[in-house]
Design a protein around this motif. Structure first.
Motif, PDB file in Angstrom:
ATOM      1  N   ALA A 155       0.929  -0.989  -0.207  1.00 31.61           N
ATOM      2  CA  ALA A 155       0.105  -0.057   0.032  1.00 31.61           C
ATOM      3  C   ALA A 155       0.775   1.242  -0.203  1.00 31.61           C
ATOM      4  O   ALA A 155       0.675   2.113  -0.632  1.00 31.61           O
ATOM      5  N   PHE A 156       1.814   1.360   0.942  1.00 27.25           N
ATOM      6  CA  PHE A 156       2.723   2.407   0.841  1.00 27.25           C
ATOM      7  C   PHE A 156       3.423   2.471  -0.506  1.00 27.25           C
ATOM      8  O   PHE A 156       3.875   3.662  -0.936  1.00 27.25           O
ATOM      9  N   TYR A 157       3.780   1.488  -1.341  1.00 30.16           N
ATOM     10  CA  TYR A 157       4.533   1.533  -2.424  1.00 30.16           C
ATOM     11  C   TYR A 157       3.351   1.990  -3.474  1.00 30.16           C
ATOM     12  O   TYR A 157       4.057   3.081  -4.503  1.00 30.16           O
ATOM     13  N   TYR A 158       2.324   1.903  -3.465  1.00 35.05           N
ATOM     14  CA  TYR A 158       1.309   2.637  -4.325  1.00 35.05           C
ATOM     15  C   TYR A 158       1.208   4.147  -4.310  1.00 35.05           C
ATOM     16  O   TYR A 158       1.067   4.937  -5.118  1.00 35.05           O
ATOM     17  N   LEU A 159       1.292   4.752  -2.738  1.00 35.36           N
ATOM     18  CA  LEU A 159       1.367   5.930  -2.568  1.00 35.36           C
ATOM     19  C   LEU A 159       2.499   6.502  -3.195  1.00 35.36           C
ATOM     20  O   LEU A 159       2.659   7.604  -3.847  1.00 35.36           O
ATOM     21  N   ILE A 160       3.896   5.862  -2.908  1.00 42.45           N
ATOM     22  CA  ILE A 160       5.056   6.481  -3.410  1.00 42.45           C
ATOM     23  C   ILE A 160       5.080   6.611  -4.999  1.00 42.45           C
ATOM     24  O   ILE A 160       5.200   7.655  -5.625  1.00 42.45           O
ATOM     25  N   PHE A 161       4.551   5.441  -5.616  1.00 36.37           N
ATOM     26  CA  PHE A 161       4.501   5.365  -7.241  1.00 36.37           C
ATOM     27  C   PHE A 161       3.555   6.427  -7.494  1.00 36.37           C
ATOM     28  O   PHE A 161       4.068   7.410  -8.540  1.00 36.37           O
ATOM     29  N   THR A 162       2.360   6.768  -7.038  1.00 32.58           N
ATOM     30  CA  THR A 162       1.609   7.764  -7.461  1.00 32.58           C
ATOM     31  C   THR A 162       2.234   9.063  -7.397  1.00 32.58           C
ATOM     32  O   THR A 162       2.051  10.055  -8.300  1.00 32.58           O
ATOM     33  N   LEU A 163       2.751   9.338  -6.213  1.00 34.40           N
ATOM     34  CA  LEU A 163       3.336  10.678  -6.281  1.00 34.40           C
ATOM     35  C   LEU A 163       4.517  11.082  -7.221  1.00 34.40           C
ATOM     36  O   LEU A 163       4.351  11.983  -7.639  1.00 34.40           O
ATOM     37  N   VAL A 164       5.476   9.992  -7.223  1.00 31.89           N
ATOM     38  CA  VAL A 164       6.568  10.023  -8.141  1.00 31.89           C
ATOM     39  C   VAL A 164       5.947  10.138  -9.575  1.00 31.89           C
ATOM     40  O   VAL A 164       6.479  11.023 -10.360  1.00 31.89           O
ATOM     41  N   ILE A 165       4.898   9.629 -10.097  1.00 35.89           N
ATOM     42  CA  ILE A 165       4.588   9.571 -11.576  1.00 35.89           C
ATOM     43  C   ILE A 165       3.903  10.770 -11.482  1.00 35.89           C
ATOM     44  O   ILE A 165       4.144  11.228 -12.865  1.00 35.89           O
ATOM     45  N   ILE A 166       2.936  11.415 -10.623  1.00 38.26           N
ATOM     46  CA  ILE A 166       2.354  12.679 -10.885  1.00 38.26           C
ATOM     47  C   ILE A 166       3.748  13.737 -10.891  1.00 38.26           C
ATOM     48  O   ILE A 166       3.485  14.613 -12.042  1.00 38.26           O
ATOM     49  N   ILE A 167       4.433  13.842 -10.153  1.00 37.99           N
ATOM     50  CA  ILE A 167       5.485  14.745 -10.204  1.00 37.99           C
ATOM     51  C   ILE A 167       6.267  14.759 -11.262  1.00 37.99           C
ATOM     52  O   ILE A 167       6.612  15.772 -11.961  1.00 37.99           O
ATOM     53  N   ALA A 168       6.682  13.526 -11.941  1.00 40.47           N
ATOM     54  CA  ALA A 168       7.531  13.396 -13.202  1.00 40.47           C
ATOM     55  C   ALA A 168       6.877  13.541 -14.317  1.00 40.47           C
ATOM     56  O   ALA A 168       7.328  14.017 -15.367  1.00 40.47           O
ATOM     57  N   TYR A 169       5.558  13.262 -14.419  1.00 42.32           N
ATOM     58  CA  TYR A 169       4.894  13.218 -15.927  1.00 42.32           C
ATOM     59  C   TYR A 169       3.504  13.823 -16.000  1.00 42.32           C
ATOM     60  O   TYR A 169       3.009  13.985 -17.121  1.00 42.32           O
ATOM     61  N   GLY A 170       2.806  14.084 -14.806  1.00 37.32           N
ATOM     62  CA  GLY A 170       1.435  14.443 -14.783  1.00 37.32           C
ATOM     63  C   GLY A 170       1.474  16.174 -15.244  1.00 37.32           C
ATOM     64  O   GLY A 170       1.358  16.941 -14.369  1.00 37.32           O
ATOM     65  N   GLN A 171       1.506  16.334 -16.766  1.00 38.08           N
ATOM     66  CA  GLN A 171       1.779  17.629 -17.129  1.00 38.08           C
ATOM     67  C   GLN A 171       0.391  17.942 -17.860  1.00 38.08           C
ATOM     68  O   GLN A 171       0.062  19.082 -18.466  1.00 38.08           O
ATOM     69  N   ASN A 172      -0.789  16.919 -17.922  1.00 35.25           N
ATOM     70  CA  ASN A 172      -1.828  17.088 -19.009  1.00 35.25           C
ATOM     71  C   ASN A 172      -3.081  17.568 -18.111  1.00 35.25           C
ATOM     72  O   ASN A 172      -4.052  17.208 -18.564  1.00 35.25           O
ATOM     73  N   ILE A 173      -2.954  18.479 -17.225  1.00 35.70           N
ATOM     74  CA  ILE A 173      -4.178  18.705 -16.291  1.00 35.70           C
ATOM     75  C   ILE A 173      -3.860  20.063 -15.602  1.00 35.70           C
ATOM     76  O   ILE A 173      -2.617  20.604 -15.521  1.00 35.70           O
ATOM     77  N   ARG A 174      -4.677  20.944 -15.236  1.00 37.45           N
ATOM     78  CA  ARG A 174      -4.631  22.064 -14.593  1.00 37.45           C
ATOM     79  C   ARG A 174      -3.656  22.149 -13.543  1.00 37.45           C
ATOM     80  O   ARG A 174      -4.003  21.183 -12.807  1.00 37.45           O
ATOM     81  N   ARG A 175      -3.225  22.988 -12.913  1.00 37.82           N
ATOM     82  CA  ARG A 175      -2.210  22.956 -11.962  1.00 37.82           C
ATOM     83  C   ARG A 175      -3.037  22.518 -10.576  1.00 37.82           C
ATOM     84  O   ARG A 175      -2.726  21.735  -9.746  1.00 37.82           O
ATOM     85  N   ASP A 176      -4.329  23.139 -10.391  1.00 41.69           N
ATOM     86  CA  ASP A 176      -5.015  23.092  -9.226  1.00 41.69           C
ATOM     87  C   ASP A 176      -5.471  21.582  -8.997  1.00 41.69           C
ATOM     88  O   ASP A 176      -5.347  20.792  -8.027  1.00 41.69           O
ATOM     89  N   LYS A 177      -5.829  20.750 -10.172  1.00 44.30           N
ATOM     90  CA  LYS A 177      -6.164  19.432  -9.928  1.00 44.30           C
ATOM     91  C   LYS A 177      -4.900  18.533  -9.921  1.00 44.30           C
ATOM     92  O   LYS A 177      -5.159  17.730  -9.355  1.00 44.30           O
ATOM     93  N   ARG A 178      -3.903  19.052 -10.411  1.00 41.58           N
ATOM     94  CA  ARG A 178      -2.692  18.268 -10.445  1.00 41.58           C
ATOM     95  C   ARG A 178      -2.276  18.062  -8.722  1.00 41.58           C
ATOM     96  O   ARG A 178      -2.004  17.184  -8.265  1.00 41.58           O
TER      97      ARG A 178
END
Length: 651
Positions: A155-178
């Protein structure tokens, strides 16, 4: 030990609420909607199994009764709970990646998401044989085992994975939703931490249900994606679907259709008739093609979204649809028995390049479309035709406008106008130009437009007028024979009361006769043509100031304006003068136009004269004033006085 099952009940109620909204409310169908439904199903089963287990254990403890196969039932419920809880973590990570259109190697993403889940499921599956995760003792009840920590780590792995993937690649959404998506994984994480230390609290399920609810409100809620007037998906859904399609390298074409002058229709016919028009147009677009999605981009504005597997098919379908819509609405469109309008005037086609991976491009293009100029010889716009930095430029201009009059600086230039009957320069046209390092020079039309949009126009225009009046007085322009100084007047200025009194006071302050000042009305002013504007114009005209109608014959600058408004002169649209030289029909139209304008005792001015041929042609037509680069470039005030002193650059 007796469970505190109130959190379990609260989680179950939350899940029922979300289920009701999914089943009985009209929700948007987005590309990742299926993942959310899987997440919801797993969370619901997790909550239900945990609630049944807690209630069953408490029943046994309170009543002292035994139930056949009680231990087996608890084991089965616990197994179901752990299976679905792990799947909740997996699907929530999948969901965030899908919504944000994370563009990483698809195989790698699946491995990173599925492998931990498989490890956890295998560990849970071994529990009946090795008691790897938990054990239920007939006396002591539920007991944790060593490998339970592995599930917490997953469960902790999925938390870290989500955070890393958003910070690194999540550029396709408004900043507030990001930012919101970055915070979402912490909701179940906090619940899991509390559950670890207070094993009978049942708070873990409540926080997981809370996560699903927040995701529904943030992403799946109809309020974000449905236009309730038409029932169509709105621009948020369009931008989201566009982002997903472009992340998959699919070619996209979009046609926008707008009802022009919709505010005028509201005033003239009433909102009820206008709403009927909007609904009829949306109904027509919905049934136009099964392979096209229709979106509402605002009141009276729609988008047709075309996505197929090859670019040529998109282009061809967009072309056919555009012409079908134009053909349908070339005929008059009834809103009342006596009044007709044409709702579809502008068709814009966006062909987005394959290398685009961000929905911000489309969002900027849609916002900039209204100011885009249709290229010659084309019936539609492409993405390359649109300046998608328009809104960024507008913000820079607005900031510069604020500092412009706050710091006491303004830059005015002047174009001399040639009087054809007296053969002298006795009129000048005022131009406001601002230099902004980031975008270069900005003309007066753009400055006034941005000032109106950002609510800066009144203070800005008052300062411009005072600066102009001061220049006229300090440089003694009237002594050089100047009888008319023109300056554009924004329509918002004419919508304010008591402006005539303020103008008279300003002219008196600088000892300038009102008849010297001519206010030029842009054709956009006619878009908001109503009684308030006419009344204020008449008051200003009665005070001695004069009005000039710009670009007569184009847009809304027509004969009705001449009848209702106190107009002193008109300028001829440069397109007409340029076309009429080489077109016999255009020449006849222009000649007749100038003849009847003179019968109204109106001065006729030809602008944008840049060649000797156009100058001679304007003279032949009988224009009273000529202005353009053929005579002079824009001059600073000192250059203007020198130009007038020498009598101008006579040919």
């Amino acid at each position: 030990m007796v469970h505190n099952y109130w959190f379990e009940i609260a989680a179950f109620i939350l899940e029922l609420t979300i289920g009701y909204m999914l089943l009985f409310r009209h929700t948007i169908t987005l590309p990742y909607n299926g993942i959310f439904r899987k997440l919801y199903a797993c969370c619901f089963i997790t909550t239900l199994s945990a609630l049944i287990q807690a209630l069953l254990e408490d029943y046994i403890n309170y009543s002292g009764k035994n139930i056949a196969d009680y231990i087996i039932i608890l084991n089965v419920l616990s197994m179901i709970f752990f299976y679905t809880h792990i799947l909740c973590c997996t699907f929530s990570a999948y969901y965030e990646c899908s919504v944000l259109s994370i563009k990483v190697n698809e195989t790698i993403i699946k491995l990173l998401l599925n492998v931990p889940s498989v490890i956890a499921i295998v560990t849970i599956s071994l529990n009946p044989f090795l008691s790897t995760v938990f054990n239920i003792d007939p006396v002591l009840g539920y007991q944790r085992r060593a490998f339970l920590i592995l599930l917490y780590l997953v469960a902790f792995y999925y938390l870290i994975f989500t955070l890393v993937i958003i910070i690194a690649y999540g550029q396709n959404i408004r900043r507030d939703k990001r930012i919101a998506f970055t915070l979402l994984p912490f909701i179940p994480f906090f619940g899991t931490v509390i559950q670890y230390f207070y094993r009978y609290s049942g708070v873990g399920n409540f926080f997981m249900a809370l996560l699903v609810l927040v995701m529904y409100i943030t992403i799946e809620s109809p309020a974000d994606y449905i236009d309730y007037v038409t029932g169509l998906q709105n621009q948020n859904a369009l931008f989201t679907n566009f982002s997903v399609a472009m992340s998959r390298k699919k070619p996209i074409s979009i046609i926008t259709i707008a009802i022009e002058r919709i505010d005028a229709w509201d005033k003239e016919f009433g909102t009820e008739h206008t709403n009927l028009l909007i609904l009829e147009l949306s109904s027509y677009l919905i049934h136009l093609s099964k392979n096209v999605s229709v979106y509402s981009l605002g009141r009276g504005k729609f988008a047709l979204y075309i996505s197929s597997e090859n670019f040529w098919a998109n282009m061809r379908m967009a072309e056919l649809l555009a012409y079908s819509i134009l053909e349908r609405f070339e005929s008059s469109f009834d809103i009342t028995a006596a009044n007709k309008v044409i709702p579809a005037k502008r068709i814009c086609l966006y062909n987005c390049p394959e290398d685009i991976d961000n929905a911000n491009l489309l969002q900027k293009a849609m916002l900039s479309e209204a100011t885009a100029v249709l290229p010659k010889g084309k019936d539609y716009l492409t993405i390359e035709d649109i300046d998608t930095t328009t809104n960024d430029k507008e913000r820079l201009i607005a900031t510069s406008i604020q500092s412009l009059y706050e710091n006491g600086t303004v830059y005015l230039s002047f174009l001399p106008e040639f009087n054809t009957s007296l053969e002298i320069y006795d009129s000048v046209k005022t131009e406001l130009t601002m230099y902004i390092p980031e975008i270069g020079y900005v003309n007066s039309r753009s400055l006034i437009s941005v000032a109106e949009k950002y609510g800066l126009i009144i203070g800005f225009y008052d300062y411009i007028l005072e600066s102009l009046f001061k220049m006229i007085r300090d440089n003694h322009l009237m002594a050089y024979g100047v009888k008319s100084v023109e300056i554009v007047m924004p329509v918002s200025f004419l919508l304010k009361k008591n402006k005539a009194v303020k103008l008279v006071n300003l002219a008196s302050q600088y000892d300038i006769p009102p008849k010297l000042i001519c206010f030029e009305l842009a054709k956009n002013s006619m878009l908001k043509f109503d009684g308030v504007i006419v009344e204020n114009m008449k008051a200003i005209s009665s005070a001695g100031f004069r009005f000039i109608l710009e670009n007569y014959g184009n847009g809304y600058t027509n004969a009705s304006a001449l009848i209702d408004m106190p107009i002193y002169a008109v300028t001829i649209d440069k397109f007409l003068t340029g076309t009429a030289i080489n077109s016999e029909l255009a020449h006849k139209i222009l000649s007749c136009t100038i003849t009847y304008l003179k019968e109204f005792d109106l001065q006729v001015k030809a602008e944008h004269i840049e060649t000797k041929a156009s100058m001679e042609y304007a003279l032949m037509l009988g224009c009273d004033y000529l202005q353009g680069y053929y005579f002079s470039k824009p001059l600073k005030i000192a250059e203007l006085t020198e130009f007038l002193r020498k009598g101008g650059l006579q040919e």
